[in-house]
Design a protein around this motif. Structure first.
Motif, mmCIF file in Angstrom:
data_model
loop_
_atom_site.group_PDB
_atom_site.id
_atom_site.type_symbol
_atom_site.label_atom_id
_atom_site.label_comp_id
_atom_site.label_asym_id
_atom_site.label_seq_id
_atom_site.Cartn_x
_atom_site.Cartn_y
_atom_site.Cartn_z
ATOM 1 N N THR A 132 -43.856 40.149 20.136
ATOM 2 C CA THR A 132 -43.865 38.769 20.535
ATOM 3 C C THR A 132 -43.885 37.901 19.449
ATOM 4 O OG1 THR A 132 -45.073 39.303 22.549
ATOM 5 C CG2 THR A 132 -45.377 36.929 21.791
ATOM 6 N N ASP A 133 -42.821 37.010 19.208
ATOM 7 C CA ASP A 133 -42.874 35.953 18.331
ATOM 8 C C ASP A 133 -43.691 34.780 18.636
ATOM 9 O OD1 ASP A 133 -42.326 34.226 16.003
ATOM 10 O OD2 ASP A 133 -40.551 34.663 15.709
ATOM 11 N N TYR A 134 -44.698 34.581 17.927
ATOM 12 C CA TYR A 134 -45.668 33.323 18.608
ATOM 13 C C TYR A 134 -45.028 31.766 18.480
ATOM 14 C CZ TYR A 134 -46.929 31.658 13.950
ATOM 15 O OH TYR A 134 -46.838 31.500 12.645
ATOM 16 N N ARG A 135 -44.070 32.042 17.610
ATOM 17 C CA ARG A 135 -43.234 30.640 17.291
ATOM 18 C C ARG A 135 -42.285 30.351 18.678
ATOM 19 N NH1 ARG A 135 -43.292 33.335 12.588
ATOM 20 N NH2 ARG A 135 -44.453 32.119 10.878
ATOM 21 N N ASP A 136 -42.000 31.560 19.276
ATOM 22 C CA ASP A 136 -41.359 31.276 20.613
ATOM 23 C C ASP A 136 -41.932 30.374 21.800
ATOM 24 O OD1 ASP A 136 -39.185 32.562 19.387
ATOM 25 O OD2 ASP A 136 -39.575 34.417 20.338
ATOM 26 N N GLY A 137 -43.351 30.269 21.514
ATOM 27 C CA GLY A 137 -43.932 29.691 22.662
ATOM 28 C C GLY A 137 -44.226 30.305 23.789
ATOM 29 N N LYS A 138 -44.182 31.706 23.765
ATOM 30 C CA LYS A 138 -44.422 32.691 25.191
ATOM 31 C C LYS A 138 -45.540 33.267 25.029
ATOM 32 C CE LYS A 138 -39.503 33.094 26.427
ATOM 33 N NZ LYS A 138 -38.377 34.062 26.692
ATOM 34 N N HIS A 145 -51.368 26.967 17.073
ATOM 35 C CA HIS A 145 -50.610 26.862 15.824
ATOM 36 C C HIS A 145 -50.545 25.090 15.745
ATOM 37 C CE1 HIS A 145 -46.712 26.573 13.426
ATOM 38 N NE2 HIS A 145 -47.721 27.052 12.807
ATOM 39 N N GLY A 146 -50.980 24.715 14.828
ATOM 40 C CA GLY A 146 -51.057 23.218 14.475
ATOM 41 C C GLY A 146 -49.930 22.512 13.837
ATOM 42 N N CYS A 484 -51.962 27.218 27.762
ATOM 43 C CA CYS A 484 -51.126 26.588 26.907
ATOM 44 C C CYS A 484 -51.593 26.085 25.691
ATOM 45 C CB CYS A 484 -50.666 25.344 27.969
ATOM 46 S SG CYS A 484 -49.965 25.809 29.491
ATOM 47 N N THR A 485 -50.661 26.338 24.653
ATOM 48 C CA THR A 485 -50.872 25.695 23.362
ATOM 49 C C THR A 485 -49.827 24.619 22.986
ATOM 50 O OG1 THR A 485 -49.556 27.242 22.233
ATOM 51 C CG2 THR A 485 -51.974 27.804 22.774
ATOM 52 N N ARG A 486 -49.780 24.015 21.812
ATOM 53 C CA ARG A 486 -48.980 23.121 21.289
ATOM 54 C C ARG A 486 -47.403 23.841 21.474
ATOM 55 N NH1 ARG A 486 -50.914 19.471 16.293
ATOM 56 N NH2 ARG A 486 -48.798 18.690 16.657
ATOM 57 N N LEU A 487 -47.342 24.972 21.374
ATOM 58 C CA LEU A 487 -46.075 25.880 21.256
ATOM 59 C C LEU A 487 -45.592 26.079 22.837
ATOM 60 C CD1 LEU A 487 -47.072 28.550 18.623
ATOM 61 C CD2 LEU A 487 -45.304 26.839 18.169
ATOM 62 N N THR A 491 -41.671 24.809 25.930
ATOM 63 C CA THR A 491 -41.340 26.061 26.780
ATOM 64 C C THR A 491 -41.696 26.136 28.434
ATOM 65 O OG1 THR A 491 -43.317 27.375 26.281
ATOM 66 C CG2 THR A 491 -41.183 27.483 24.765
ATOM 67 N N ALA A 492 -42.479 25.016 28.957
ATOM 68 C CA ALA A 492 -43.122 25.071 30.212
ATOM 69 C C ALA A 492 -41.926 25.406 31.208
ATOM 70 C CB ALA A 492 -43.858 23.681 30.484
ATOM 71 N N GLU A 493 -40.874 24.449 30.927
ATOM 72 C CA GLU A 493 -39.744 24.865 32.106
ATOM 73 C C GLU A 493 -39.160 26.221 32.031
ATOM 74 O OE1 GLU A 493 -38.820 22.593 34.561
ATOM 75 O OE2 GLU A 493 -40.324 21.127 33.708
ATOM 76 N N THR A 494 -39.076 26.582 30.569
ATOM 77 C CA THR A 494 -38.727 28.172 30.640
ATOM 78 C C THR A 494 -39.738 29.039 31.256
ATOM 79 O OG1 THR A 494 -37.720 27.516 28.548
ATOM 80 C CG2 THR A 494 -37.840 30.065 28.994
ATOM 81 N N PHE A 495 -41.011 28.772 31.219
ATOM 82 C CA PHE A 495 -41.570 29.723 31.904
ATOM 83 C C PHE A 495 -41.683 29.610 33.278
ATOM 84 C CE2 PHE A 495 -45.807 30.183 34.171
ATOM 85 C CZ PHE A 495 -46.577 31.333 33.636
ATOM 86 N N ILE A 496 -41.494 28.381 34.143
ATOM 87 C CA ILE A 496 -41.170 28.039 35.526
ATOM 88 C C ILE A 496 -39.898 29.148 35.846
ATOM 89 C CG2 ILE A 496 -40.668 26.724 37.320
ATOM 90 C CD1 ILE A 496 -42.551 24.623 35.713
ATOM 91 N N ARG A 497 -38.932 28.905 35.069
ATOM 92 C CA ARG A 497 -37.623 29.601 35.446
ATOM 93 C C ARG A 497 -37.940 31.298 35.250
ATOM 94 N NH1 ARG A 497 -34.643 28.160 31.286
ATOM 95 N NH2 ARG A 497 -34.977 30.108 30.069
ATOM 96 N N ASP A 498 -38.495 31.536 34.330
ATOM 97 C CA ASP A 498 -38.729 33.007 34.219
ATOM 98 C C ASP A 498 -39.802 33.633 35.340
ATOM 99 O OD1 ASP A 498 -36.875 33.034 31.861
ATOM 100 O OD2 ASP A 498 -38.442 33.225 30.469
ATOM 101 N N LEU A 499 -40.675 32.950 35.565
ATOM 102 C CA LEU A 499 -41.688 33.312 36.542
ATOM 103 C C LEU A 499 -40.901 33.560 38.184
ATOM 104 C CD1 LEU A 499 -44.604 33.988 37.418
ATOM 105 C CD2 LEU A 499 -44.945 31.454 37.783
ATOM 106 N N LYS A 500 -39.876 32.494 38.052
ATOM 107 C CA LYS A 500 -39.353 32.743 39.553
ATOM 108 C C LYS A 500 -38.442 34.063 39.481
ATOM 109 C CE LYS A 500 -35.926 30.273 42.284
ATOM 110 N NZ LYS A 500 -34.966 28.891 42.424
ATOM 111 N N GLU A 501 -37.569 34.284 38.301
ATOM 112 C CA GLU A 501 -36.899 35.596 38.180
ATOM 113 C C GLU A 501 -37.998 36.861 38.405
ATOM 114 O OE1 GLU A 501 -34.833 35.444 34.816
ATOM 115 O OE2 GLU A 501 -33.474 33.929 35.491
#
Length: 547
Positions: A132-138, A145-146, A484-487, A491-501
């Motif tokens: 997991t790359d934390y910079r991806d926000g996943k 990360h500040g 949730c963090t600043r990262l 990516t909130a919309e990506t999370f929702i899309r991936d959760l649906k799948e």
């Protein structure tokens, strides 16, 4: 004396002396012994409740029975086979594999150059690349990360104070000043400018120090020698650790399945003459909900016991909720009865890891946290917390981060992070009929479970892992949460899309062999049984130190 003569009193005394035999003394002792045990049993059952007490008794008997069964040769062989397989799996997941892996098991004969060291670090990153790359926000929590600019601020502070040690305030007076100012700023954030506090290495140490402080206060002020504390089942495991370390009986109180707040009636029933403190969270780790701190404060004040509010995860989110435009329930020192609050500066304060603050209502209470030994042969020894020597660089980094952000920066950060969490929460509630949100989370954490029998929520978690997400798996009830963090904001919309799948992929399928399913299903589905879960976890900890 008018109706009873002096000789009559003497006769009664003589009869009493004649009957005060050794057997009578033994009987009195036995009556006292069993009466005391019966009273403790009554207090335990009152705190746990009848059904919970029966379950505890059943679990006690079942565990001892299982130990006998496991000791049988045929069963023991099967258990050892499964444990060996679990160890092998853990090693494959954690340890770099292959003949090209370079291992550094002894000191080099000569010192290495900076260039060599950086090359060796690059080699280690290639040998065991992160999944997991934390910079991806996943990533759920873990890395707060500040931003890249904050990284530069922290590195500059580290470089300036890399050898400093607050154990020697006369040598490093600036570090002492910064530490005091960190505590002062946090106390004002939590509305107690006249209070007291100390920095620690993290939320666990802050909680340990608070429990130790309340234990010693109760012993000195109330004469309590068999301390007990009352903790919600949703509270952080650090309270269980503190109870184990400091010899304190812990009463775990269930939470309401709807609100996820601790059951106040059960808290009240658990209070007795040995209670030193109660605990509330704002917010808790499992589902991100907040206990009824005002109600707990009334109980604590009424019984003259401590109330620790765990704001380690709420840290620099909860104090800024209202200013960021969100609703907030009372949780800080404005609530009467609150005696201590823990706040992690290394979470949403964006300070370097290994940084937290424990705050007390008064400096008088903080005195019970200190360790002082005036008779040590090496001189008078005193320390405010568990550690002796500490890193002044961490303190400098924390001070720098707090000044770099400022109040406006933290308010804006709170607005963005909680805003992302609200989008995820509302979408789950309104768009995914298969899921439900646990409680009413006020801040940055959203936890959810499955409401339909053909959807295993842990299987959903494993499907999300394959999409690059690193979520937290929960149990009792089973669920997932995202901190949730600043990262995460972008990516909130990506999370929702991936959760649906992930829901579509997991629905109707049998439980697989993913990390979440295998780990959290171990106690129920494996022949090893819940008694041996600790053995597997210990194997995981052992693997952390395999070179």
């Amino acid at each position: 004396m008018s109706t009873l003569s002096i000789p009559r009193i003497i006769d009664v005394a003589e009869v009493f002396k004649e009957n005060l035999t050794l057997d009578t003394a033994k009987n009195c002792f036995l009556v006292y012994f069993f009466a005391k045990r019966a009273f403790k049993l009554f207090q335990h059952a009152r705190a746990r409740g009848f059904i919970r007490s029966i379950k505890d008794l059943y679990l006690f008997i079942a565990q001892r029975t299982l130990r006998v069964v496991i000791s049988l040769p045929s069963v023991r062989k099967k258990v050892e086979t499964e444990i060996d397989a679990a160890r092998a799996l853990i090693d494959r997941q954690l340890l770099p594999q292959g003949k090209d892996v370079v291992r550094h098991l002894e000191l080099p004969k000569q010192g290495c150059t900076l260039g060599w060291i950086l090359d060796a670090m690059d080699q280690m990153d290639r040998e065991a690349p992160s999944q997991t790359d934390y910079r991806d926000g996943k990533l759920s929590g873990a890395v707060y990360h500040g931003g890249d600019d904050m990284d530069k601020v922290l590195v500059a502070a580290f470089q300036r104070y890399c050898v400093s040690n607050p154990l020697h305030p006369d040598v490093f007076p600036a570090v002492r000043k910064m530490e005091a100012e960190i505590v002062a700023m946090c106390l004002r954030m939590y509305n107690n400018p006249t209070g007291a506090g100390a920095t620690t290495s993290g939320g666990t140490e802050s909680i340990l120090m608070s429990v130790k402080t309340h234990r010693d206060w109760a012993r000195a002020v109330k004469g309590i020698s068999e301390p007990e504390m009352i903790v919600p089942a949703s509270a952080h495991a650090a309270f269980d650790k503190a109870a184990a370390y400091f010899g304190i009986k812990l009463h775990s109180i269930p939470v309401d399945p709807e609100t996820r707040q601790v059951n106040m009636k059960r808290v009240y029933r658990a209070i007795n003459s040995n209670t030193i403190m109660v605990v509330g969270s704002a917010i808790n780790f499992p589902d991100g909900c907040q206990d009824d701190i005002a109600g707990l404060g009334k109980l604590a004040k009424s019984y003259n016991i401590g109330l620790h509010v765990d704001c380690c995860l709420g840290s620099f989110i909860m104090p800024f909720l209202e200013k960021a435009g969100f609703s907030s329930e009372p949780f800080d020192f404005r609530v009467e009865g609150v005696t201590a609050i823990s706040c992690d500066t290394h979470k949403y304060g964006f300070a370097p890891k290994g940084s937290s603050v424990i705050m007390y209502r008064s400096s008088d209470l903080r005195q019970y946290q200190y360790y002082v030994n005036p008779e040590w042969s090496g001189g008078v020894y005193a320390s405010p917390g568990l550690a002796g020597s500490r890193s002044g660089a961490l303190i400098a980094g924390t001070w720098a981060a707090m000044h770099y952000m400022g109040e406006e920066g933290y308010v804006e950060s709170c607005r963005a992070i909680v805003g992302a969490a609200k989008i995820i929460e509302q979408t789950i509630q309104n768009t995914f009929p298969e899921l439900y949100v646990l409680g009413k989370p006020p801040a940055s954490v959203v936890a959810f479970g499955s409401r339909v029998p053909d959807l295993d929520i842990l299987e959903v978690g494993d499907k999300m892992s394959k999409k690059g997400w690193h979520l937290n798996a929960l149990q009792n009830p089973p669920g997932l949460h995202i901190a949730c963090t600043r990262l995460t904001v972008s990516t909130a919309e990506t999370f929702i899309r991936d959760l649906k799948e992930a829901i579509w992929e997991a629905k109707g399928s049998s439980a697989g062999k993913g990390t979440m399913v295998s780990l959290y299903g171990l106690g129920n589905s494996s022949p090893i049984g819940p008694e041996m879960v600790g053995v597997v976890i210990s194997a995981f900890l052992d693997a952390l130190y395999k070179a």
